[in-house]
Design an enzyme around this catalytic site. Structure first.
Site, PDB file in Angstrom:
ATOM      1  CG  HIS A  73      79.894 -16.200  39.662  1.00 44.74           C
ATOM      2  ND1 HIS A  73      79.807 -17.537  39.343  1.00 44.74           N
ATOM      3  CD2 HIS A  73      78.613 -15.730  39.602  1.00 44.74           C
ATOM      4  CE1 HIS A  73      78.544 -17.864  39.111  1.00 44.74           C
ATOM      5  NE2 HIS A  73      77.801 -16.774  39.260  1.00 44.74           N
ATOM      6  CG  HIS A  93      75.988 -20.926  38.093  1.00 46.91           C
ATOM      7  ND1 HIS A  93      75.572 -20.127  39.131  1.00 46.91           N
ATOM      8  CD2 HIS A  93      76.151 -22.169  38.631  1.00 46.91           C
ATOM      9  CE1 HIS A  93      75.470 -20.846  40.240  1.00 46.91           C
ATOM     10  NE2 HIS A  93      75.817 -22.102  39.945  1.00 46.91           N
ATOM     11  CE1 TYR A  98      75.964 -15.117  33.971  1.00 43.37           C
ATOM     12  CE2 TYR A  98      76.127 -16.555  35.891  1.00 43.37           C
ATOM     13  CZ  TYR A  98      75.373 -15.741  35.057  1.00 43.37           C
ATOM     14  OH  TYR A  98      74.036 -15.550  35.305  1.00 43.37           O
TER      15      TYR A  98
END
Length: 373
Positions: free
Chosen positions: A172, A175, A177
């Site tokens: 990931h 977004h 993070y």
């Protein structure tokens, strides 16, 4: 929509040892149903139902690496520790028994606050520069030691994913993070080798994560990296405002070992560089594929009106045409398409699309977030 119109969605896809029966990916969606970080039978059954429903590739909810403050919600699952990994082993075994393919999404939330809970970790949150957003302090700036430990934790999680029998692993990096906080100039104010004035320089941390993961899993295990221009802290943020800057950002990550770029945008049909691209209107995934040569996953409000972030504000969505999606797949703009809310509320969405049963498609309501359907 006739059944023949969806043929492009149901072509097989092959990459390294990964063979998918169709082009549909279940997008990773945080569910917060793992008390003490351990995925239970309810989570295994949730993913098994999607495998039974003919999803080509399932990507798990974000599941966090072995760092003290890697999650921002007490019910987000771990991807470390004996009990959590035992739970994930049951998940992948049940998905495989149902004929599915699956990978975990490996995650570190950085300094981002959850918008679902007020829970905070006991350890200080960590990020590149101790910022949650431009000019907004939260937590601690990472030291060289904590950066090295975080890279090692991503590598260990990838090795565990392969050992447990998962088919792929996704990082990931989107977004807003942790990894994305290194990309973003607004949250990466470092003056060492992990900072810099250019996006390419600020991508070093992500490249080192990818290299370590690649070394941990070997050459044949597919790695996916999820990236985004937008941030939950700023929907209008753009890391790469030009194709050249996008190349500088993404190509080194592919060269480091990424096989598939999962290109998150809020609406898949929106052109990434409309002022350059003219009538072809390539989206984010289309440009990423063109510039790097990597396979790409597109995503963003597929099959439903409204976008995912609106769901957390209580907005409902209704089934929407797939015609624009099919057109893009038919011209090979990207390779795979990730579907979020439609699959969150209906494990049989893929089957209904394949058989032309549009009348049975469901609306999406915020209530769907409350249960594992």
């Amino acid at each position: 929509m006739s059944r023949s119109n969806v043929d492009a969605l149901f072509q097989p896809f092959h990459l390294k040892g990964l063979s998918l029966k169709n082009r549909i990916v279940m997008a990773p969606m945080t569910r917060s149903f793992a008390p003490n970080g351990v995925p239970g039978e309810n989570i295994a059954a949730y993913y098994q139902r999607r495998a039974e429903g003919e999803v080509g590739l399932i990507l798990s909810e974000g599941t966090v690496i072995n760092r003290p403050a890697s999650r921002n919600d007490a019910n987000i699952p771990f991807f470390h520790g004996d009990e959590a990994l035992k739970g994930w082993k049951k998940v992948i075994d049940e998905v495989h028994a149902a004929g599915g393919k699956m990978g975990p999404q490996l995650w570190h939330t950085g300094s981002v606050v959850s918008f679902l809970t007020d829970w905070v970790p006991e350890s200080p949150v960590e990020s590149p520069s101790g910022l949650i957003a431009p000019g907004e302090p939260r937590g601690e700036a990472m030291s060289d030691e904590t950066i090295a430990d975080t890279i090692a934790a991503f590598a260990q999680a990838a090795a565990d994913a392969k050992r447990l029998g998962f088919d792929v692993a996704e990082i990931h990096g989107a977004h807003g993070y942790l990894i994305d906080q290194f990309f973003w100039a607004g949250t990466n104010q470092r003056t060492d080798a992990y900072g810099g004035a250019t996006l390419k320089q600020r991508s070093r941390f992500a490249a080192e994560v990818v290299k370590a993961m690649r070394e941990a899993v070997g050459p044949g295990f597919p790695l996916i990296l999820r990236v985004s221009q937008w941030k939950q802290q700023d929907y209008s943020a753009r890391l790469a405002p030009t194709p050249q800057e996008m190349t500088d950002w993404l190509l080194p990550l592919v060269e480091a070992g990424v096989d598939i770029l999962h290109c998150s945008q809020r609406r898949f049909w929106e052109p990434e560089f409309p002022e350059i691209d003219g009538e072809s209107g390539l989206n984010f995934a289309g440009w990423a594929k063109k510039l790097t040569g990597a396979a790409t996953i597109s995503v963003g409000s597929v099959g439903l009106s409204g976008d995912f972030m609106s769901a957390f504000a209580g907005e409902s969505s209704h089934p929407a045409s797939l015609d624009k999606l099919i057109e893009r797949l038919e011209r090979n703009e990207f390779d795979l398409i990730a579907v979020g809310r439609a699959l969150l509320s209906d494990p049989h969405w893929v089957t209904k699309i394949r058989t032309g049963n549009q009348a049975a498609l469901k609306d999406f309501t915020a209530e769907a977030l409350r249960d594992l359907v």
